[in-house]
Every structure is written in C-alpha cells, then in structure tokens.
Design an enzyme around this catalytic site. Structure first.
Site, PDB file in Angstrom:
ATOM      1  N   ARG A  11     -16.515   6.302  -3.138  1.00 56.05           N
ATOM      2  CA  ARG A  11     -15.104   6.474  -3.514  1.00 56.05           C
ATOM      3  C   ARG A  11     -15.070   7.659  -4.458  1.00 56.05           C
ATOM      4  O   ARG A  11     -15.597   7.578  -5.583  1.00 56.05           O
ATOM      5  CB  ARG A  11     -14.564   5.200  -4.162  1.00 56.05           C
ATOM      6  CG  ARG A  11     -13.188   5.396  -4.772  1.00 56.05           C
ATOM      7  CD  ARG A  11     -12.483   4.101  -5.105  1.00 56.05           C
ATOM      8  NE  ARG A  11     -11.987   3.462  -3.907  1.00 56.05           N
ATOM      9  CZ  ARG A  11     -10.954   2.621  -3.869  1.00 56.05           C
ATOM     10  NH1 ARG A  11     -10.306   2.307  -4.966  1.00 56.05           N
ATOM     11  NH2 ARG A  11     -10.574   2.074  -2.730  1.00 56.05           N
ATOM     12  N   HIS A  29      -8.272   7.710   3.629  1.00 55.26           N
ATOM     13  CA  HIS A  29      -8.656   6.330   3.308  1.00 55.26           C
ATOM     14  C   HIS A  29      -8.908   5.577   4.626  1.00 55.26           C
ATOM     15  O   HIS A  29      -8.184   4.657   4.995  1.00 55.26           O
ATOM     16  CB  HIS A  29      -7.545   5.660   2.498  1.00 55.26           C
ATOM     17  CG  HIS A  29      -7.984   4.459   1.725  1.00 55.26           C
ATOM     18  ND1 HIS A  29      -9.283   3.961   1.744  1.00 55.26           N
ATOM     19  CD2 HIS A  29      -7.290   3.615   0.898  1.00 55.26           C
ATOM     20  CE1 HIS A  29      -9.359   2.902   0.970  1.00 55.26           C
ATOM     21  NE2 HIS A  29      -8.179   2.661   0.447  1.00 55.26           N
ATOM     22  N   GLN A  87      -9.159   1.733   5.077  1.00 61.31           N
ATOM     23  CA  GLN A  87      -7.873   1.042   4.917  1.00 61.31           C
ATOM     24  C   GLN A  87      -7.080   1.077   6.232  1.00 61.31           C
ATOM     25  O   GLN A  87      -6.553   0.052   6.674  1.00 61.31           O
ATOM     26  CB  GLN A  87      -7.060   1.706   3.796  1.00 61.31           C
ATOM     27  CG  GLN A  87      -5.712   1.060   3.564  1.00 61.31           C
ATOM     28  CD  GLN A  87      -5.797  -0.313   2.927  1.00 61.31           C
ATOM     29  OE1 GLN A  87      -6.421  -0.494   1.891  1.00 61.31           O
ATOM     30  NE2 GLN A  87      -5.172  -1.296   3.547  1.00 61.31           N
ATOM     31  N   ASP A 119       3.268   2.596  -0.039  1.00 62.08           N
ATOM     32  CA  ASP A 119       2.164   2.609  -1.006  1.00 62.08           C
ATOM     33  C   ASP A 119       2.716   3.083  -2.348  1.00 62.08           C
ATOM     34  O   ASP A 119       3.870   3.539  -2.422  1.00 62.08           O
ATOM     35  CB  ASP A 119       1.042   3.540  -0.503  1.00 62.08           C
ATOM     36  CG  ASP A 119      -0.238   3.416  -1.351  1.00 62.08           C
ATOM     37  OD1 ASP A 119      -0.359   2.432  -2.111  1.00 62.08           O
ATOM     38  OD2 ASP A 119      -1.103   4.306  -1.251  1.00 62.08           O
ATOM     39  N   CYS A 139      -0.997  -1.314   1.131  1.00 64.96           N
ATOM     40  CA  CYS A 139      -2.459  -1.391   1.008  1.00 64.96           C
ATOM     41  C   CYS A 139      -2.896  -1.976  -0.335  1.00 64.96           C
ATOM     42  O   CYS A 139      -4.063  -2.334  -0.486  1.00 64.96           O
ATOM     43  CB  CYS A 139      -3.093  -0.033   1.262  1.00 64.96           C
ATOM     44  SG  CYS A 139      -2.403   1.304   0.293  1.00 64.96           S
ATOM     45  N   ARG A 174      -9.638  -5.898   5.118  1.00 65.62           N
ATOM     46  CA  ARG A 174     -10.535  -4.840   4.629  1.00 65.62           C
ATOM     47  C   ARG A 174     -11.982  -5.281   4.803  1.00 65.62           C
ATOM     48  O   ARG A 174     -12.848  -4.515   5.191  1.00 65.62           O
ATOM     49  CB  ARG A 174     -10.273  -4.531   3.150  1.00 65.62           C
ATOM     50  CG  ARG A 174      -8.907  -4.017   2.787  1.00 65.62           C
ATOM     51  CD  ARG A 174      -8.595  -2.680   3.418  1.00 65.62           C
ATOM     52  NE  ARG A 174      -9.633  -1.688   3.156  1.00 65.62           N
ATOM     53  CZ  ARG A 174      -9.848  -1.085   1.974  1.00 65.62           C
ATOM     54  NH1 ARG A 174      -9.060  -1.325   0.951  1.00 65.62           N
ATOM     55  NH2 ARG A 174     -10.828  -0.213   1.823  1.00 65.62           N
TER      56      ARG A 174
HETATM   57  N1   CP Z   1      -6.326  -0.563  -1.069  1.00 67.82           N
HETATM   58  C1   CP Z   1      -7.407  -0.272  -1.831  1.00 67.82           C
HETATM   59  O1   CP Z   1      -8.166   0.658  -1.558  1.00 67.82           O
HETATM   60  O2   CP Z   1      -7.594  -1.135  -2.859  1.00 67.82           O
HETATM   61  P1   CP Z   1      -8.654  -0.931  -4.040  1.00 67.82           P
HETATM   62  O3   CP Z   1      -8.260   0.310  -4.800  1.00 67.82           O
HETATM   63  O4   CP Z   1      -8.524  -2.185  -4.857  1.00 67.82           O
HETATM   64  O5   CP Z   1     -10.030  -0.793  -3.441  1.00 67.82           O
END
Ligand code: CP
Length: 333
Positions: A108, A135, A138, A232, A274, A319
């Site tokens: 990440r 992403h 997701q 989002d 998300c 997820r």
């Molecule tokens: N949607 C998502 O990526 O959640 P987090 O930031 O909690 O991983």
C-alpha cells in the site's frame, strides 16, 4: 540490476484481461463457499507473505491476513514507519531484500511509482494494496459483490459511481467494468473526472468487451437504470486536510441521499461504498465537517448508508474472499 515484474503481479486493473478477471471471480466465489461450509483446503502452507503499508488500513490488511491464515500461509506486516523503506534504504534495495525472504509482497503505497519499483526489483509477485491512482483489489471485490446481488451475467450489470471521479477507486471501477463489458457511469464535476489516459484505456477495453461507458458531470441521467450506486470519501488518505473546503463545494451535488438511488428507477437498486465512509458526525472527520460546513455526513447520508439498499459490509467481507483468490491463484502448487 532490474528485472521484469513477475507475471503474477497485480499493479493496476489493466494487468488482468476479461478471462482472468472472470476466473478470479469464480475462484473467489468458490473459496467463499468453501469457507462457509467448512470445506476450505490449506493451499498456501509454507508460503510467506509480507504486507508493506505506507498508509493505514482496516479492510485490506485484515483481508490479506485472514485470507493467508485461512489457507495455511504466514504473514508479516510492516506498517507505516515500521521499516527503513525510502528513508534509510531505497525502494529497490528494500524490494530485493524482501523478495529474498517472502513468496509475495502486497504494497500500500503513497505513489504508484513505489509499487512499480518493487515489482521491478523484488523477483516475486507484487500486488497493489492501494496507491494514489489504482485500487484493483477493491474493484475485484466490488464486482463479486455486484454479481451476488444482481444474479445475471456480469455484462448486464449497470453501476454509477458518483463523487470524486479522479480517485483511485473510481479509476479502478471504470477500467475493470470496461474490461468486463459492464455498463459503467461516472458522475463527477469537471475538475474531478477520471484523467484522459484512464478514460482512453477504458474506451479501448470497451471496444473489445462491448462495455457501455459514460463519464459526465450530470448525476441524474447517469444514475437512471443503474443497478448499483457507488461513492467514496471526498478527500482520500494522503490528501491535505485543507482540500475539504473545495471538495465540499464541488461534490455536494453528488452526495448520495435517498433521491439518488430513487432516481435509478430500479426496484432492487443497491448502495455501495468501499469504506471507510463519512455518513454521520460520529468520527473525528465527521465531527469536524459538521463544525466547519454544517454537514451531517459527507459523501453519503445516514438514511442511505443504514438502509436496506446498503451492501457495504458485504463488499468489505468480499475483500477477503477476492484477495484469497489472488493469493491462491499465484501461490498454490
Ligand atoms: N477500502 C479500503 O481499502 O479499506 P482500508 O483502507 O481499510 O484497507
């Protein structure tokens, strides 16, 4: 020394073709059923997975961890500030070290370039656990969730993303929907639409998949006939707090109140997000937005978030099942 990224890597949605996406969705659905029935086979025994997270996470981190442990694998988590990455040690050197110890890496990152450097140097599969621009884990979970609720072929599904169309998830949904031949609408103000290169890539994918794409600043025509309404947060992780004032001004017309799903005219229309979501004053950011702008919730109203139309927690669960499918596809022997 550099090398080509491992072909099992997932750096952006465009790394997968339609058949690979469909295969992953089928595998994820199977793994979900196996877990629910207590039939899961541990296919990742002896595999070591490292999570390198430059930003916080609830869903993505836990999904990788539970998925790996369910399958008999081992996970090491390196959170923000927990390693030498980028400060005392270059990205390339960190990637080469981790690639000698682990079977795969999920990153990440603040920047897509960090992820690409990892993929170039690690010598093992590298997955995008969110960057500033994509992403993909997701969007994969989101399509699984849509197929569960829609019941028809993926090509028959219509969804409308409303809000910050420049965000990583809006880009990923646009491209993944285009690859799969879906009906994809993005409603966002002119300054916050997906960048031209992303729209061009989605249009190129749509020419072979038959996807129907709409990118517009006009929300209500975009939502008409949509099976799913998706939004989002208006300011993403890593963006400055002072971005809020301009975003509230430009995105308030794209906020999901009951009027938005009602305008779809679809009986079974569902709401997706998300997460994390700002749907009331109950968080630090929610309270601050109330104090500064008089808002009770931001991108989605409580009446929608807590309604029967909302499938956001099913998305969050998926997820884990879809990330498990990625791990199994790449690492199971
Ligand atoms: N949607 C998502 O990526 O959640 P987090 O930031 O909690 O991983």
């Amino acid at each position: 020394m550099t090398s080509r990224p491992d072909p099992r890597s997932l750096l952006q949605d465009l790394d997968l073709d339609k058949q690979q996406l469909l295969d992953l969705l089928t595998l994820a659905a199977q793994l979900k059923r196996d877990k629910q029935h207590g039939d899961e086979l541990p296919r990742l025994r002896g595999k070591n997975i490292v999570l390198v997270f430059e930003k916080n996470s609830t869903r993505t981190r836990c999904s990788f961890e539970v998925a790996a442990y369910d399958q008999g694998g081992q996970v090491t988590y390196l959170g923000p500030e927990w390693s030498h990455l980028g400060r005392e040690e270059s990205v390339a050197d960190t990637a080469r070290v981790l690639g000698r110890m682990f079977d795969c890496i999920a990153l990440r990152g603040h920047a897509q370039d960090t992820l690409e450097q990892f993929a170039e140097h690690a010598g093992v599969p590298v997955w995008n656990a969110l960057t500033d621009v994509w992403h993909p884990t997701q969007s994969l979970a989101d399509v699984l969730t849509m197929t569960e609720h829609h019941g028809g072929d993926v090509e028959d599904i219509a969804f409308c993303f409303t809000g910050d169309g420049h965000s990583n998830i809006a880009r990923s949904l646009l491209v993944t929907g285009a690859l799969l031949g879906m009906d994809v609408r993005v409603a966002a103000p002119a300054g916050l639409q997906p960048p031209p290169d992303v729209v061009a890539a989605a249009e190129a994918a749509a020419r072979s998949s038959g996807a129907r794409l709409m990118v517009t600043d006009d929300l209500y025509p975009a939502v008409r006939g949509a099976d799913f309404v998706y939004t989002d947060v208006w300011v993403s992780m890593g963006e400055p707090d002072d971005a809020w004032a301009a975003r509230v001004r430009s995105l308030l017309p794209y906020r999901v109140t009951d009027d938005v799903p009602n305008a779809s005219n679809r009986f079974g229309v569902r709401f997706m997000h998300c997460l994390p979501a700002i749907h009331n004053r109950g968080t630090v950011i929610g309270a601050s937005l109330h104090q500064q702008f008089g808002l009770d919730g931001a991108e989605v109203a409580e009446e929608v978030f807590e309604s029967k139309r909302s499938i956001v927690f099913g998305q969050a669960e998926n997820r884990m099942h879809t990330i498990k499918a990625l791990l199994v596809r790449a690492l199971a022997e």
